[in-house]
Design a protein around this motif. Structure first.
Motif, PDB file in Angstrom:
ATOM      1  N   GLY A  11       0.838  -1.202   0.000  1.00  0.00           N
ATOM      2  CA  GLY A  11       0.000   0.000   0.000  1.00  0.00           C
ATOM      3  C   GLY A  11       0.874   1.254   0.000  1.00  0.00           C
ATOM      4  O   GLY A  11       1.836   1.337   0.751  1.00  0.00           O
ATOM      5  N   ASP A  92      -8.421  -4.672   1.592  1.00  0.00           N
ATOM      6  CA  ASP A  92      -7.551  -3.500   1.763  1.00  0.00           C
ATOM      7  C   ASP A  92      -7.655  -2.545   0.572  1.00  0.00           C
ATOM      8  O   ASP A  92      -7.861  -2.981  -0.567  1.00  0.00           O
ATOM      9  CB  ASP A  92      -6.087  -3.935   1.914  1.00  0.00           C
ATOM     10  CG  ASP A  92      -5.785  -4.489   3.303  1.00  0.00           C
ATOM     11  OD1 ASP A  92      -6.708  -4.524   4.146  1.00  0.00           O
ATOM     12  OD2 ASP A  92      -4.632  -4.893   3.532  1.00  0.00           O
ATOM     13  N   ASP A  94      -5.375  -1.036  -1.051  1.00  0.00           N
ATOM     14  CA  ASP A  94      -4.435  -1.323  -2.143  1.00  0.00           C
ATOM     15  C   ASP A  94      -4.872  -2.511  -3.003  1.00  0.00           C
ATOM     16  O   ASP A  94      -4.305  -2.732  -4.068  1.00  0.00           O
ATOM     17  CB  ASP A  94      -2.988  -1.500  -1.637  1.00  0.00           C
ATOM     18  CG  ASP A  94      -2.832  -2.512  -0.522  1.00  0.00           C
ATOM     19  OD1 ASP A  94      -3.845  -2.918   0.075  1.00  0.00           O
ATOM     20  OD2 ASP A  94      -1.687  -2.897  -0.238  1.00  0.00           O
ATOM     21  N   HIS A 275       4.168  -7.372  -2.630  1.00  0.00           N
ATOM     22  CA  HIS A 275       3.606  -6.504  -1.571  1.00  0.00           C
ATOM     23  C   HIS A 275       4.742  -6.021  -0.664  1.00  0.00           C
ATOM     24  O   HIS A 275       4.710  -6.143   0.556  1.00  0.00           O
ATOM     25  CB  HIS A 275       2.520  -7.257  -0.777  1.00  0.00           C
ATOM     26  CG  HIS A 275       1.687  -6.375   0.118  1.00  0.00           C
ATOM     27  ND1 HIS A 275       2.100  -5.976   1.376  1.00  0.00           N
ATOM     28  CD2 HIS A 275       0.472  -5.794  -0.063  1.00  0.00           C
ATOM     29  CE1 HIS A 275       1.165  -5.216   1.934  1.00  0.00           C
ATOM     30  NE2 HIS A 275       0.168  -5.087   1.071  1.00  0.00           N
TER      31      HIS A 275
HETATM   32 MN    MN Z   1      -1.503  -3.834   1.639  1.00  0.00          MN
END
Ligand code: MN
Ligand code: MLT
Ligand code: ZN
Length: 309
Positions: A11, A92, A94, A275
């Motif tokens: 994110g 989430d 993202d 990630h």
């Molecule tokens: Mn994330």
């Protein structure tokens, strides 16, 4: 089966818009050993011209623009897309915000756990994806089902399973703490090609490699795994955020309780971190941490990396 890493960052991406950490400064400056990364997503195809997205990141527009295969093909109707389905690992930001990039009345399917579908259903902005065109299909745990979208069988199956994780940040309840895992908050996905039977795992968020997960991954051909942090405390130590990795629902790479140690006995043929948070020292290709993960047999995922299985 063809797999493309659309975004290998966590994110915020790399650099993150408001982050002035050493890594973000270095990548902004174009320092050697640093590459920018967009937010967390993969694209998969049974090599029939159709694609499934695993997570839809806020950077999806840019990710599609960087991958000609994801654009309408010559000879397609005036409105067309090879993206026929999106499967989500959690709720989430993202991983779901990119769904909004897929508006414009194009048919495709959304696959997610019941709890994530509930979160999408509770937010009227997602009604921009009309359910007659964009059906929302619940992933039930440990059921293998064919992926379909826009009336097409995509030649792939999906099996979702719960992994230790956390509810989405915006659903955390400070008054009645719910930061742990409930089944369906955080999923791992196993994607298989129907024709060849070959399969891989995609687990971009995971708090712990527990016994059931280790058993599932043993002898796998390919695993994309949570590479958020190198150290449990790196966000705190860098003064970025007052949270440990475990509090964020992310296992660290290093140490006795880390993913490098957990995967060491599992005989996974190819393991790739995705990630990856901007605080993670492995983002510096010349760092000792980068060398350590490579020496342990891991690859550090990068945007645009492709593989066939
Ligand atoms: Mn994330
Ligand atoms: C996470 O991976 O922990 C989340 O993406 C955090 C967030 O929602 O910002
Ligand atoms: Zn940063």
């Amino acid at each position: 089966m063809r797999i493309r890493i659309l975004g290998s960052g966590a994110g915020g991406g790399f650099p993150q818009w408001n982050c002035n950490c050493a890594n973000c400064r270095a990548v902004r400056a174009g320092a050697p050993g640093f590459s920018p990364r967009t937010q967390s997503s993969l694209a998969v195809s049974a090599e029939d011209g159709n694609w499934v997205l695993l997570n839809a990141s806020p950077d999806l527009r840019e990710q599609i623009a960087a991958a000609p295969e994801l654009a309408p093909a010559e000879g397609d109707p005036v409105r067309a897309s090879p993206i026929k389905a999106v499967a989500l690992t959690n709720g989430d930001v993202d991983h779901v915000a990119g769904l909004l990039n897929l508006r414009e009345a194009q048919p495709f399917s959304v696959y997610a756990a019941g709890r994530v579908l509930q979160a999408l259903g509770a937010n009227p902005i997602f009604t921009i994806l009309q359910t007659q065109l964009v059906p929302r299909i619940e992933l039930r745990m440990d059921e293998t089902i064919p992926l379909k979208g826009a009336g097409v069988d995509l030649g792939l199956t999906i099996r979702a399973f719960p992994v230790p994780g956390k509810i989405a940040l915006y659903l955390e309840n400070k008054n009645a703490p719910n930061f742990g895992t409930s089944a369906g908050d955080t999923l791992g996905l196993e994607i298989s090609a129907t024709k060849t039977g070959k399969s891989f795992f995609y687990i971009p968020g995971c708090a712990k490699v527990d016994e059931p997960l280790a058993n599932r991954l043993r002898n796998a051909s390919l695993v994309f795994f949570d590479g958020t942090l190198f150290h449990e405390n790196e966000m705190i130590e860098q003064g970025l955020l007052g949270k440990t990795g475990s509090r964020m629902g992310h296992i660290n790479m290093s140490g006795e309780d880390g993913s490098i140690a957990a995967f060491a006995p599992l005989n996974v043929a190819r393991k790739i971190y995705v990630h990856i948070n901007n605080s993670n020292p492995v983002l510096n290709a010349h760092s000792k941490e980068h060398a350590a993960v490579r020496a342990a047999g891991w690859e550090v995922g990068a945007d645009g990396m492709e593989m066939t299985l």
